[in-house]
Design an enzyme around this catalytic site. Structure first.
Site, PDB file in Angstrom:
ATOM      1  N   HIS A   1       0.801  -1.222  -0.143  1.00  0.00           N
ATOM      2  CA  HIS A   1       0.136  -0.058   0.043  1.00  0.00           C
ATOM      3  C   HIS A   1       0.749   1.453  -0.015  1.00  0.00           C
ATOM      4  O   HIS A   1       0.991   1.909  -1.066  1.00  0.00           O
ATOM      5  CB  HIS A   1      -1.036   0.151   1.248  1.00  0.00           C
ATOM      6  CG  HIS A   1      -1.962  -1.340   1.152  1.00  0.00           C
ATOM      7  ND1 HIS A   1      -2.740  -1.388   0.206  1.00  0.00           N
ATOM      8  CD2 HIS A   1      -1.940  -2.164   2.130  1.00  0.00           C
ATOM      9  CE1 HIS A   1      -3.072  -2.835   0.485  1.00  0.00           C
ATOM     10  NE2 HIS A   1      -2.971  -2.989   1.804  1.00  0.00           N
TER      11      HIS A   1
ATOM     12  N   ASP B   1      -5.227  -8.366  -3.284  1.00  0.00           N
ATOM     13  CA  ASP B   1      -5.476  -8.231  -1.778  1.00  0.00           C
ATOM     14  C   ASP B   1      -6.567  -8.989  -1.170  1.00  0.00           C
ATOM     15  O   ASP B   1      -6.647 -10.119  -1.146  1.00  0.00           O
ATOM     16  CB  ASP B   1      -5.596  -6.713  -1.685  1.00  0.00           C
ATOM     17  CG  ASP B   1      -5.546  -6.271  -0.058  1.00  0.00           C
ATOM     18  OD1 ASP B   1      -5.311  -7.195   0.824  1.00  0.00           O
ATOM     19  OD2 ASP B   1      -5.458  -5.177   0.279  1.00  0.00           O
TER      20      ASP B   1
END
Length: 452
Positions: free
Chosen positions: A267, A318
């Site tokens: 991220h 994810d």
């Protein structure tokens, strides 16, 4: 497929299409080799398979179940409670069924390697299974059944916040101390082969105290392994880190660990200009998950500044609300267009193709994050490839100059027709060899979980 040769009108090599009479590759023992003898033409446009550098496999089964508004403002933190509740009921057999279905979907979409960020280690309330590696082994078996390369990243998860608070009851399934975590790595390390690579992960700075991080990184087993970490995903995380450690998360990590090319920072959404530049210069990979980051309301990564600083990035699915490298790359670009109000952001040079730039950069970053010799059509690399569907109307009248842009930006019709992983055809004419059996097993598990 072994000791054979393949050819195509165009092979993707070194970030560009290569054509001509000598465009052929041999395949021996699951790896590419120099071509010898007559080659079989497999398609017009052939690409390297894409690595998926961030996966929580069990979350595939809850996709779509966290989209109902709560009593207040919803965020990552409210979504997390829904995820914890869902995770409570999953056992090793369930995890294998869910992961197999997910990995089949990944291969069909064009992912040929997955980095599994695995923290669901123990049974409910943290009670260990008779075999402490049971959940890890379920993922290894799932990857083998689906025929996808696996970089397994067992996760060290120790505390519930920067202040060192104990884990909640729902988080106890995730917990290891450094000693038991090292034992797990040592158990898994001898299993490695061309299709299975071992790495490790620190869940986040809030979940791993500084002394534990230092102790783990100093162990023999940790030397040389890929290292992944969630970092700077949420504004709340940045604020908490500033309050307790008196530095921003990325700033603190770069100051307190030898972050280099074997690290992947997942991220890294909320960065200062200095942090962006420092990550790029460290050689670490930025692990970007645009569809999940959008779904959770995380924010947008500073892509243009990172590329201009020489940074390396890859993509991951994810939470698997989408399982498509095309959609990850498309929305990586579209997010940048929305925030900058400009087009073609990922293309940093005049006349550069956005599709070409995105695909090649994600190949390089994904391979680095995976710790495997993959994602390139060249002798010595594992024999992974995608054949695009040149019969599709979406690729009509497209030549090598614009096929990548059409592949990524011309709609949602699947264009990955055939997929090879490790020299074996896993998908032919859009069909995966294991998709019927994996779907049936997955359906039974999800129906039981829904009724619990």
């Amino acid at each position: 497929m072994s000791n054979t040769a393949i050819s195509a009108d165009f092979l993707w090599q070194g970030g560009a299409w290569r054509a001509g009479d000598d465009v052929a590759l041999g395949i021996a023992s699951g790896r590419f080799s120099p071509a010898a003898g007559d080659a079989t033409r497999i398609g017009r446009f052939v690409l390297p398979g894409m690595p998926n550098l961030h996966s929580h496999a069990f979350q595939r089964a809850m996709a779509g179940l966290a989209e109902r508004r709560g009593p207040g403002e919803d965020s990552f933190w409210t979504w997390r409670e829904t995820m914890y509740a869902f995770a409570e009921a999953i056992d090793p057999d369930d995890l294998k069924a869910i992961a197999t279905q997910l990995y089949v979907e990944m291969v069909k979409a064009g992912y040929t390697q997955v980095c599994e960020f695995h923290y669901l280690h123990h049974g409910p309330r943290g009670v260990p299974y008779a075999d402490p590696a049971a959940m890890s082994l379920a993922l290894v078996e799932a990857a083998r059944e689906a025929g996808i390369g696996l970089t397994l990243l067992p996760v060290l998860y120790m505390t519930g916040g920067f202040d060192g608070r104990p884990l909640s009851e729902r988080q106890r399934r995730f917990r290891h101390d450094v000693g038991s975590f090292v034992s797990l790595l040592e158990r898994l390390a001898p299993m490695q082969d061309d299709m299975f690579t071992l790495g490790m992960a620190l869940h986040s700075l809030r979940a791993v105290p500084e002394d534990a991080m230092r102790a783990l990184l100093a162990t023999g087993i940790a030397q040389g392994l890929p290292v992944h970490i969630h970092i700077a995903e949420q504004i709340g995380e940045v604020q908490d880190c500033l309050a307790v450690r008196h530095a921003r998360p990325v700033e603190w990590l770069l100051d307190h660990a030898d972050v280099d090319a074997r690290w992947t920072l997942i991220h890294a959404t909320h960065l200062t200009a200095q942090e962006t530049d420092r990550i790029a210069k460290s050689g670490a990979v930025a692990g970007l998950c645009p569809t999940t980051e959008a779904n959770l309301g995380d924010g947008l990564f500073p892509l243009a500044a990172f590329i201009d600083a020489g940074g390396t990035f890859g993509i991951g699915s994810d939470s698997h609300i989408s399982v498509s490298p095309v959609e990850e790359l498309r929305w990586l670009e579209y997010g940048q267009r929305l925030v900058t109000r400009h087009r073609n952001v990922a293309a940093r040079l005049p006349e550069e193709s956005v599709g070409t730039a995105l695909w090649q950069r994600a190949l390089v970053g994904g391979a680095q994050a995976s710790g495997s010799d993959i994602a390139r059509l060249a002798a010595g690399a594992r024999a992974d490839l995608l054949v695009l569907d040149d019969r599709s109307p979406l690729l009509a009248a497209r030549d090598e100059a614009d096929v990548m842009d059409s592949f990524l930006f011309a709609g949602n019709t699947p264009l990955v027709r055939d997929v090879m992983v490790g020299g074996q055809w896993r998908v032919r004419d859009f069909a995966h060899v294991a998709e019927a059996s994996s779907a049936n097993a997955y359906r039974r598990v999800v129906e039981r979980l829904a009724a619990a």
